[in-house]
Design an enzyme around this catalytic site. Structure first.
Site, mmCIF file in Angstrom:
data_model
loop_
_atom_site.group_PDB
_atom_site.id
_atom_site.type_symbol
_atom_site.label_atom_id
_atom_site.label_comp_id
_atom_site.label_asym_id
_atom_site.label_seq_id
_atom_site.Cartn_x
_atom_site.Cartn_y
_atom_site.Cartn_z
ATOM 1 N N GLU A 55 5.970 17.519 48.878
ATOM 2 C CA GLU A 55 4.803 16.751 49.319
ATOM 3 C C GLU A 55 3.923 16.362 48.135
ATOM 4 O O GLU A 55 3.459 15.216 48.038
ATOM 5 C CB GLU A 55 3.981 17.557 50.325
ATOM 6 N N SER A 163 46.326 39.996 45.227
ATOM 7 C CA SER A 163 45.266 39.528 44.334
ATOM 8 C C SER A 163 45.577 39.818 42.872
ATOM 9 O O SER A 163 44.844 39.393 41.980
ATOM 10 C CB SER A 163 43.932 40.192 44.703
ATOM 11 N N SER A 170 46.121 39.592 36.639
ATOM 12 C CA SER A 170 45.782 38.603 37.668
ATOM 13 C C SER A 170 45.506 37.218 37.090
ATOM 14 O O SER A 170 45.078 36.338 37.826
ATOM 15 C CB SER A 170 44.564 39.075 38.468
ATOM 16 N N ARG A 209 30.921 28.074 33.428
ATOM 17 C CA ARG A 209 31.456 27.369 32.264
ATOM 18 C C ARG A 209 32.044 26.023 32.682
ATOM 19 O O ARG A 209 32.596 25.890 33.770
ATOM 20 C CB ARG A 209 32.531 28.206 31.567
ATOM 21 N N PRO A 271 39.116 44.738 45.742
ATOM 22 C CA PRO A 271 39.367 45.100 47.135
ATOM 23 C C PRO A 271 38.405 46.138 47.698
ATOM 24 O O PRO A 271 38.000 46.032 48.858
ATOM 25 C CB PRO A 271 40.804 45.639 47.085
#
Length: 362
Positions: A55, A163, A170, A209, A271
């Protein structure tokens, strides 16, 4: 004034609001000021904490008097003095005689602007495009309403639900476009959370990044757990702030973050931490990146949830499915979490996707 003019102005105000930051302690708000004949006099939006509210930004953009004008605002004008002054009084001082508000402010510390304006004779209408306004600020409003951050759990896995490989490695399960999309997700949240297990095993940096370079405002990096971080950990590189909450209790972690005005958290833990948050009912949204690959062995994306039979299965409701590179991104919510209508266009989201080089195929 013709209702069509106010409706068009509210749509414009929502578009303006979507330009604001997707994270931070304040909501995204837009404002359009209309002359008595329905023409636009000025517009503005909130750029982030410490900057003028929508506003006030619109009032500052005026080139003529606002006496007798109508202010179209996506959220109830604030009625308190914080980093800035109350918008309700700014509108009164400018001579605005009508205010159309999409939704009331759920923050009890800032609300009251509607009553303040009405009490001074201003004609106030509430509810125009209210659903769209609530969708725009859903994460923020949820966090404010319950006094704790909105939690998005992000994970990546192979088609067989792994995973990581059996040896713990991983990098990388998913494609480069999917990893870029994760950086976009981080940029949309106030904090990124992992456990000490992930910190010690993966040694992540958890920064935002672009093209491998740390750029832009960085989310707070948060580690939950009792173990110390080694002196050479990437989390100690100084590229972003770090908070180590020495507890395994998800409620304590979120309470600590709420005290720091953290409204949104991206859960990137392993996990065990994911299972703890899910079991506690603290996950609001799930973003899964599913790679077209198989490992056959290795840890699953989530730990033991205590489910022993199909009657207790934890089901989620899918809200979107997209191809990101060669991977499938699935966004879902635990049953019971309402899904508001999508506000379109989400200009900020589109701009972020382009900035991080993410292109979706449908």
């Amino acid at each position: 004034m013709a209702p069509a003019a106010e409706l068009a102005a509210m749509r414009r105000a929502l578009e303006l609001a979507a330009r604001g930051p997707t994270h931070g302690p304040n909501p995204r708000v837009g404002c359009v000021i209309l002359a008595p004949d329905g023409t636009t006099l000025a517009e503005g939006y909130h750029h982030g904490a410490g900057s003028p509210h929508a506003e006030v930004a619109a009032l500052q953009a005026l080139t003529t008097s606002a006496a007798g004008a109508t202010a179209i605002v996506t959220l109830e004008p604030c009625n308190h003095t914080g980093r800035t002054g109350p918008c309700s009084r700014a509108l009164l001082a400018a001579g605005v005689t009508r205010v159309v508000v999409a939704t009331p402010d759920p923050n009890p510390h800032a609300a009251g602007g509607i009553a303040e304006l009405t009490g001074h004779g201003v004609d106030v209408e509430v509810g125009l495009l209210g659903e769209e306004s609530r969708a725009l600020n859903e994460r923020w409003a949820t966090a404010v309403g319950r006094g704790g951050p909105w939690v998005t759990w992000k994970w990546a896995s192979t088609l067989d639900g792994r995973s990581a490989a059996a040896d713990g490695s991983s990098r990388w399960i998913t494609s480069a476009p999917a990893r870029a999309d994760v950086h976009r997700l981080r940029a949309e949240h106030d904090a990124v959370l992992i456990g000490t297990g992930t910190a010690l095993t993966d040694d992540p940096s958890l920064t935002v990044r672009r093209d491998g370079v740390v750029r832009g405002p960085q989310p707070l990096r948060v580690v939950a757990g009792l173990r110390d971080l080694p002196p050479g950990a990437r989390l100690l590189d100084g590229d972003a702030d770090l908070l180590h909450v020495r507890t395994r209790d998800p409620h304590v972690v979120l309470a600590e973050l709420a005290a720091r005005e953290v409204r949104t958290v991206l859960l990137e833990g392993g996990p065990a931490l994911a299972a703890a948050f899910l079991a506690a009912g603290l996950v609001d949204e799930v973003v899964c990146y599913l790679a077209p690959a198989l490992l056959g062995a290795g840890p699953a994306a989530v730990g033991d949830l205590g489910i022993r039979g199909m009657p207790d299965i934890a089901r989620l409701r899918t809200t979107s499915v997209d191809l990101v590179g060669d991977d499938v991104r699935i966004v879902a919510r635990p049953l019971g979490r309402d899904v508001p209508p999508q506000f379109q266009p989400s200009q900020t989201s589109h701009e972020l996707q382009e900035a991080f080089g993410v292109h979706r195929d449908r």
